[in-house]
Design a protein around this motif. Structure first.
Motif, PDB file in Angstrom:
ATOM      1  N   LEU A 362      57.491 -37.321  72.516  1.00 24.59           N
ATOM      2  CA  LEU A 362      58.804 -37.343  73.164  1.00 24.59           C
ATOM      3  C   LEU A 362      59.779 -36.285  72.653  1.00 24.59           C
ATOM      4  O   LEU A 362      60.645 -35.831  73.389  1.00 24.59           O
ATOM      5  CB  LEU A 362      59.449 -38.730  73.003  1.00 24.59           C
ATOM      6  CG  LEU A 362      58.819 -39.889  73.784  1.00 24.59           C
ATOM      7  CD1 LEU A 362      59.602 -41.171  73.529  1.00 24.59           C
ATOM      8  CD2 LEU A 362      58.785 -39.584  75.286  1.00 24.59           C
ATOM      9  N   VAL A 363      59.659 -35.936  71.386  1.00 30.25           N
ATOM     10  CA  VAL A 363      60.615 -34.992  70.783  1.00 30.25           C
ATOM     11  C   VAL A 363      60.220 -33.564  71.168  1.00 30.25           C
ATOM     12  O   VAL A 363      59.051 -33.186  71.099  1.00 30.25           O
ATOM     13  CB  VAL A 363      60.656 -35.145  69.256  1.00 30.25           C
ATOM     14  CG1 VAL A 363      61.643 -34.153  68.631  1.00 30.25           C
ATOM     15  CG2 VAL A 363      61.027 -36.581  68.874  1.00 30.25           C
ATOM     16  N   ALA A 422      60.022 -40.084  63.133  1.00 31.43           N
ATOM     17  CA  ALA A 422      59.934 -41.469  63.623  1.00 31.43           C
ATOM     18  C   ALA A 422      61.263 -41.910  64.234  1.00 31.43           C
ATOM     19  O   ALA A 422      61.299 -42.529  65.307  1.00 31.43           O
ATOM     20  CB  ALA A 422      59.543 -42.405  62.472  1.00 31.43           C
ATOM     21  N   VAL A 423      62.358 -41.581  63.568  1.00 31.55           N
ATOM     22  CA  VAL A 423      63.685 -41.935  64.076  1.00 31.55           C
ATOM     23  C   VAL A 423      63.956 -41.233  65.399  1.00 31.55           C
ATOM     24  O   VAL A 423      64.472 -41.840  66.352  1.00 31.55           O
ATOM     25  CB  VAL A 423      64.771 -41.583  63.033  1.00 31.55           C
ATOM     26  CG1 VAL A 423      66.154 -41.635  63.664  1.00 31.55           C
ATOM     27  CG2 VAL A 423      64.701 -42.548  61.860  1.00 31.55           C
ATOM     28  N   PHE A 424      63.583 -39.965  65.493  1.00 28.64           N
ATOM     29  CA  PHE A 424      63.806 -39.249  66.740  1.00 28.64           C
ATOM     30  C   PHE A 424      62.887 -39.741  67.856  1.00 28.64           C
ATOM     31  O   PHE A 424      63.213 -39.612  69.039  1.00 28.64           O
ATOM     32  CB  PHE A 424      63.657 -37.737  66.528  1.00 28.64           C
ATOM     33  CG  PHE A 424      64.939 -37.086  66.111  1.00 28.64           C
ATOM     34  CD1 PHE A 424      65.832 -36.615  67.056  1.00 28.64           C
ATOM     35  CD2 PHE A 424      65.269 -36.989  64.775  1.00 28.64           C
ATOM     36  CE1 PHE A 424      67.028 -36.039  66.681  1.00 28.64           C
ATOM     37  CE2 PHE A 424      66.466 -36.421  64.378  1.00 28.64           C
ATOM     38  CZ  PHE A 424      67.350 -35.940  65.334  1.00 28.64           C
ATOM     39  N   GLY A 425      61.752 -40.323  67.466  1.00 25.85           N
ATOM     40  CA  GLY A 425      60.917 -40.987  68.463  1.00 25.85           C
ATOM     41  C   GLY A 425      61.674 -42.151  69.086  1.00 25.85           C
ATOM     42  O   GLY A 425      61.688 -42.322  70.314  1.00 25.85           O
ATOM     43  N   LEU A 426      62.330 -42.949  68.227  1.00 28.25           N
ATOM     44  CA  LEU A 426      63.150 -44.065  68.725  1.00 28.25           C
ATOM     45  C   LEU A 426      64.335 -43.578  69.546  1.00 28.25           C
ATOM     46  O   LEU A 426      64.645 -44.132  70.605  1.00 28.25           O
ATOM     47  CB  LEU A 426      63.673 -44.884  67.539  1.00 28.25           C
ATOM     48  CG  LEU A 426      62.840 -46.081  67.077  1.00 28.25           C
ATOM     49  CD1 LEU A 426      63.534 -46.782  65.921  1.00 28.25           C
ATOM     50  CD2 LEU A 426      62.590 -47.058  68.211  1.00 28.25           C
ATOM     51  N   VAL A 427      64.999 -42.538  69.045  1.00 28.84           N
ATOM     52  CA  VAL A 427      66.171 -41.993  69.743  1.00 28.84           C
ATOM     53  C   VAL A 427      65.812 -41.602  71.166  1.00 28.84           C
ATOM     54  O   VAL A 427      66.548 -41.891  72.119  1.00 28.84           O
ATOM     55  CB  VAL A 427      66.751 -40.778  68.975  1.00 28.84           C
ATOM     56  CG1 VAL A 427      67.749 -40.014  69.829  1.00 28.84           C
ATOM     57  CG2 VAL A 427      67.405 -41.241  67.675  1.00 28.84           C
ATOM     58  N   ASN A 433      68.665 -41.030  80.018  1.00 30.60           N
ATOM     59  CA  ASN A 433      68.318 -39.951  80.948  1.00 30.60           C
ATOM     60  C   ASN A 433      66.909 -39.413  80.736  1.00 30.60           C
ATOM     61  O   ASN A 433      66.518 -38.426  81.351  1.00 30.60           O
ATOM     62  CB  ASN A 433      69.335 -38.802  80.840  1.00 30.60           C
ATOM     63  CG  ASN A 433      69.390 -38.215  79.433  1.00 30.60           C
ATOM     64  OD1 ASN A 433      68.821 -38.777  78.512  1.00 30.60           O
ATOM     65  ND2 ASN A 433      70.084 -37.094  79.290  1.00 30.60           N
ATOM     66  N   ARG A 434      66.161 -40.053  79.859  1.00 33.46           N
ATOM     67  CA  ARG A 434      64.791 -39.593  79.600  1.00 33.46           C
ATOM     68  C   ARG A 434      63.843 -40.199  80.620  1.00 33.46           C
ATOM     69  O   ARG A 434      63.947 -41.372  80.980  1.00 33.46           O
ATOM     70  CB  ARG A 434      64.356 -39.991  78.176  1.00 33.46           C
ATOM     71  CG  ARG A 434      63.091 -39.312  77.683  1.00 33.46           C
ATOM     72  CD  ARG A 434      63.322 -37.813  77.554  1.00 33.46           C
ATOM     73  NE  ARG A 434      62.062 -37.105  77.471  1.00 33.46           N
ATOM     74  CZ  ARG A 434      61.529 -36.677  76.326  1.00 33.46           C
ATOM     75  NH1 ARG A 434      62.160 -36.884  75.193  1.00 33.46           N
ATOM     76  NH2 ARG A 434      60.390 -36.012  76.329  1.00 33.46           N
ATOM     77  N   ASN A 435      62.891 -39.401  81.075  1.00 28.80           N
ATOM     78  CA  ASN A 435      61.930 -39.849  82.086  1.00 28.80           C
ATOM     79  C   ASN A 435      61.173 -41.095  81.609  1.00 28.80           C
ATOM     80  O   ASN A 435      60.578 -41.096  80.527  1.00 28.80           O
ATOM     81  CB  ASN A 435      60.955 -38.699  82.382  1.00 28.80           C
ATOM     82  CG  ASN A 435      60.038 -39.024  83.544  1.00 28.80           C
ATOM     83  OD1 ASN A 435      59.165 -39.871  83.425  1.00 28.80           O
ATOM     84  ND2 ASN A 435      60.245 -38.354  84.656  1.00 28.80           N
ATOM     85  N   ALA A 442      54.123 -42.117  76.089  1.00 29.11           N
ATOM     86  CA  ALA A 442      54.221 -42.021  74.631  1.00 29.11           C
ATOM     87  C   ALA A 442      53.801 -43.334  73.974  1.00 29.11           C
ATOM     88  O   ALA A 442      53.096 -43.335  72.953  1.00 29.11           O
ATOM     89  CB  ALA A 442      55.647 -41.662  74.227  1.00 29.11           C
ATOM     90  N   LEU A 443      54.227 -44.450  74.542  1.00 29.19           N
ATOM     91  CA  LEU A 443      53.848 -45.752  74.011  1.00 29.19           C
ATOM     92  C   LEU A 443      52.335 -45.940  74.084  1.00 29.19           C
ATOM     93  O   LEU A 443      51.708 -46.395  73.110  1.00 29.19           O
ATOM     94  CB  LEU A 443      54.555 -46.864  74.793  1.00 29.19           C
ATOM     95  CG  LEU A 443      54.107 -48.302  74.474  1.00 29.19           C
ATOM     96  CD1 LEU A 443      54.344 -48.630  73.013  1.00 29.19           C
ATOM     97  CD2 LEU A 443      54.827 -49.295  75.385  1.00 29.19           C
TER      98      LEU A 443
END
Length: 819
Positions: A362-363, A422-427, A433-435, A442-443
């Motif tokens: 995701l990042v 990991a934190v930015f994965g959560l963010v 607005n993320r698809n 990702a999950l």
């Protein structure tokens, strides 16, 4: 004012929460107890003489005679004038140790995430993930305090750098100066060096990004600001840096002139540490998976196992009583990785790694690449001799890399980068607005990769042999059945911890699934992940560092007790050295001027003499080192002191002085050299003028009336009276160190040279004279002046920055009112 308070209140509550969390984990400190740290016990032994000197005189000595025959105190907690950044450091570490370091872990990482734009709630998760990473807790347990100290300030340094790249030049500059100053005051240059490698990766990522966005001018402007900031932070620590730099040249980290080993074999000549020594602790490639499964390779060399374990039964079969078997099973040798000794696994958390993998999908952009780059570089370099081509390249070609041992330590970079990702994965999961398809993908991938890895490990468990590098020792001493029992327990903890990680992954995936299905609110998802990360990491941490490690503060403050042998030696008030055969650590240094000690960077020449002769009880060399007492044990294990009447004494006149040509010749001749009547030195040890005056072999007249007597001895000052009818050459049984020691004859400075490979020697005129040695290092004076001037400069810049900010805000307010 109300608005500002509202804005800052959550952060104040977070800081309060970090204080409470740090004290809760190390709760025995609230009862006045202290953690027993083996390395700190040794440090106290090493630094006792300088601490006592400071308390009695109110002065600082930069030399101690209590360890390794004598050495500078630069790496033993020396205090320097005008070291104001140290006062700030002490103010930040206001909690009882080791809660203070845990608090710094949490606070520094929290601030880094805020600078990166993460909201305060999610930043708490990252702080917990970093602060409770198992390795960071373990080093507090064993007493690697300076390492923990340096690691704790790493996130703050990165924060300052990132702020500067965000075009907040003044704030970024001031932050970087302070943060880097704090990083350097920790005085663990290996950790700072690894941080530098990560900063290089970060810098490259930002450079590529700046090139793509055509903002190279801004990039190089930020770079200039940062170079100035780092330079000023180094100036604030000038005393520490300059003293360390000077000492390194003479320590085991410097270049060795000796080209042979004690056994006569050829020695690899480097300007740093020996290659095998650097890579002695190399991370196994399979062992990488214990970042995800804590006891995949057994955990540590002394795992606590209970009555139900195979190890317990094995001890019972060997004849141990139930209580003996239980006690022995508390330290079961379950580790079966590639390293000689491991205290605990470098576990970063199954939950954290699951989120890290989500972040990989995701990042986007530069943050992803410097985090991934830092993680990969850290992991690959930690393999050491298991990835020889890369390790050898860094040892041979990357400046300063060969000055540091234990390559596994570089995983601190990984332990910093993984929680950020990991934190930015959560963010990114929480971004409206993320698809949505990207989030589901990702999950799916994260659950498949991490969960699949755990399942594969369980399915193919039988393909591992669970054999450790030390099993031959247990086989030889306890038999094959005992080794089989250990292997059975290794399989058991492998299975249990793999299942544990799998369950945590599935639970984490379920939380995200519920959130994406809108069955769970974001706030609750954050709370659940906070508790999951805390449960995951603390559950493993408590296996290795817990309340059982705390003892009374008195026991920590006074870690060594006098033996009868020590009491007997203490009756002798003359100046001499002690060699303790019963301990390889700093116990003898706590009570005596000792040949023993405990430090990773000893004086190189003393270490050579120790390895060649002292460790073999070579009496010729022990006499030369004025070893008047030897502590040993009798057949019953009772400790006693042996009086060595043959010790040469503090100083003596020799009849002959011979010049040799190589370090090899000089160290080898010590085995047979009659040190009471002859001394040797090498050509390169004296100045050109002295060499011209001194022949290959020079003789001196020494009669029975010639004497040299020690009148005064302090760690940094020695005073002698010499009496000789003839011109003579005296050998002083004091360790030679070319920086700082000044010699005087009747108050006039005189030159002295290194003799017998590691001692001091001096020509003395005939007659009666007073000879003095004073340790007055110029490096401390120079460093202190630089520190004072740079501190004044920083205060001026800080005040300028504040005034500029106030003026800027005032102008904005004025413009706003005019509108």
């Amino acid at each position: 004012m109300t608005f500002s308070l509202k804005k800052i209140l959550p952060h104040l509550l977070v800081v309060l929460g970090f204080i409470m969390l740090s004290l809760a984990y190390f709760n025995p400190v609230l009862k006045g107890k202290s953690i027993f740290q083996s390395d700190i016990m040794q440090f106290i032994g090493m630094s006792k003489q300088q601490t006592d000197f400071r308390e009695v005189t109110g002065e600082e000595t930069y030399w101690t005679n209590s360890a390794f025959g004598g050495m500078p105190t630069y790496q033993l907690g020396a205090k320097y004038p005008h070291n104001y950044i140290k006062k700030l450091d002490l103010a930040l570490r206001f909690l009882p140790r080791p809660a203070d370091y845990l608090f710094l872990y949490l606070l520094g990482f929290y601030l880094l995430l805020l600078v990166l734009g993460v909201d305060w709630k999610t930043s708490i998760i990252g702080a917990i993930a970093f602060g409770f990473s198992t390795y960071l807790i373990i080093i507090l347990g064993v007493g690697h305090n300076s390492k923990a100290h340096a690691i704790a300030y790493m996130p703050l340094v990165l924060s300052g750098i990132i702020l500067t790249f965000q075009k907040k030049y003044i704030f970024g500059f001031l932050w970087t100066v302070i943060a880097m100053g704090l990083e350097l005051i920790a005085n663990h240059f290996q950790m700072t060096y690894y941080l530098f490698l990560l900063v290089l990766v970060l810098g490259i990522a930002y450079l590529v990004d700046a090139y793509k966005k055509k903002i190279l001018f801004n990039y190089f402007k930020s770079l200039g600001v940062l170079i100035f900031a780092v330079g000023l932070s180094m100036a604030l620590n000038a005393s520490v840096i300059l003293a360390t730099q000077e000492y390194v040249k003479e320590s085991s980290r410097g270049q060795n002139e000796v080209t042979i080993n004690p056994d006569g074999s050829s020695k690899e000549i480097t300007n740093g540490l020996d290659r095998d020594y650097i890579t002695q602790y190399s991370y196994g490639i399979l062992e990488s998976l214990n970042l995800f499964v804590p006891r995949l390779t057994g955990g540590g060399n002394g795992e606590p196992m209970g009555r139900e374990s195979h190890t317990y039964e094995a001890y019972r079969k060997l004849g141990a009583s139930p209580s003996q078997a239980i006690e022995a099973s508390k330290h079961a040798p379950l580790y079966w990785g590639d390293q000689p000794i491991v205290e605990a696994p470098a576990y970063v958390g199954a939950v954290v790694l699951f989120l890290f993998v989500i972040g990989l999908f995701l990042v986007k952009g530069r943050i992803k690449w410097w985090l991934v780059g830092g993680t990969v570089l850290s992991l690959l370099l930690s393999y050491g001799k298991n990835l020889e081509f890369l390790t050898n390249f860094f040892i041979d070609y990357v400046p300063l890399y060969n000055k540091f041992r234990a390559v596994t330590s570089i995983q601190v970079i990984l332990e910093l980068c993984v929680p950020v990702m990991a934190v930015f994965g959560l963010v990114n999961l929480f971004k409206a607005n993320r698809n949505e398809n990207d989030k589901w993908q990702a999950l799916k991938y994260a659950a498949g990769i991490t969960g699949g890895m755990a399942i594969m490990l369980l399915l193919f468990k039988s393909s591992f042999d669970f054999s450790g590098v030390n099993d031959s020792f247990y086989r030889q001493n306890y038999g094959q059945d005992f080794v089989d029992a250990i292997k059975a327990d290794r399989k058991s903890v492998f299975t249990l911890d793999t299942l544990r990680s799998l369950i945590l992954v599935l639970f984490s995936a379920s939380v995200i699934f519920a959130y994406l299905k809108e069955k769970l609110k974001q706030e609750w998802a954050i709370v659940i992940f906070g508790f999951l990360v805390l449960f995951d990491l603390v559950g493993v941490d408590r296996r290795y560092v817990n309340n059982d490690d705390f003892v009374s503060s008195k026991q920590v403050k006074y870690p060594f007790q006098m033996l009868e042998a020590d009491k007997e030696i203490a009756k002798d008030t003359t100046h001499f050295r002690v060699f303790d055969l019963t301990s390889s650590g700093a116990r003898a240094s706590y009570f005596h001027n000792s040949l023993n000690g405990y430090h990773a960077a000893k004086l190189r020449r003393y270490e050579d003499v120790f390895d060649f002769y002292v460790v073999k009880n070579n009496m010729n060399v022990l006499n030369m080192l004025n070893t008047k007492y030897i502590i040993a044990q009798d057949e019953k294990g009772n400790t006693f002191s042996y009086l060595n009447d043959e010790a040469n004494g503090n100083a003596w006149f020799v009849k002959k002085l011979q010049r040799l040509h190589t370090a090899n010749e000089e160290i080898l001749i010590l085995d047979s050299l009659d040190t009471k009547s002859k001394a040797v030195y090498t050509f390169g040890n004296v100045s050109k003028n002295q060499n011209e005056e001194m022949t290959e072999l020079k003789s001196f007249m020494v009669d029975s009336t010639a004497s040299i007597q020690l009148l005064t001895h302090r760690p940094n000052y020695l005073k002698y009276r010499s009496n000789n009818k003839n011109e003579g050459f005296a050998v002083f049984s004091e360790i030679y160190y070319r920086y700082g020691w000044k010699a005087f004859i009747d108050g006039q400075e005189s030159s002295h040279i290194r003799v017998n490979y590691t001692l001091r020697g001096m020509e003395i005129p005939k007659g009666t004279h007073i000879i003095e040695f004073k340790f007055d290092p110029e490096v401390v004076k120079t460093g202190s002046k630089i520190t004072l001037m740079s501190s004044i400069l920083f205060v001026l810049l800080l005040l300028g920055g504040i005034l500029y900010k106030l003026k800027k805000d005032s102008n904005k307010l004025l413009v706003s009112k005019n509108r």
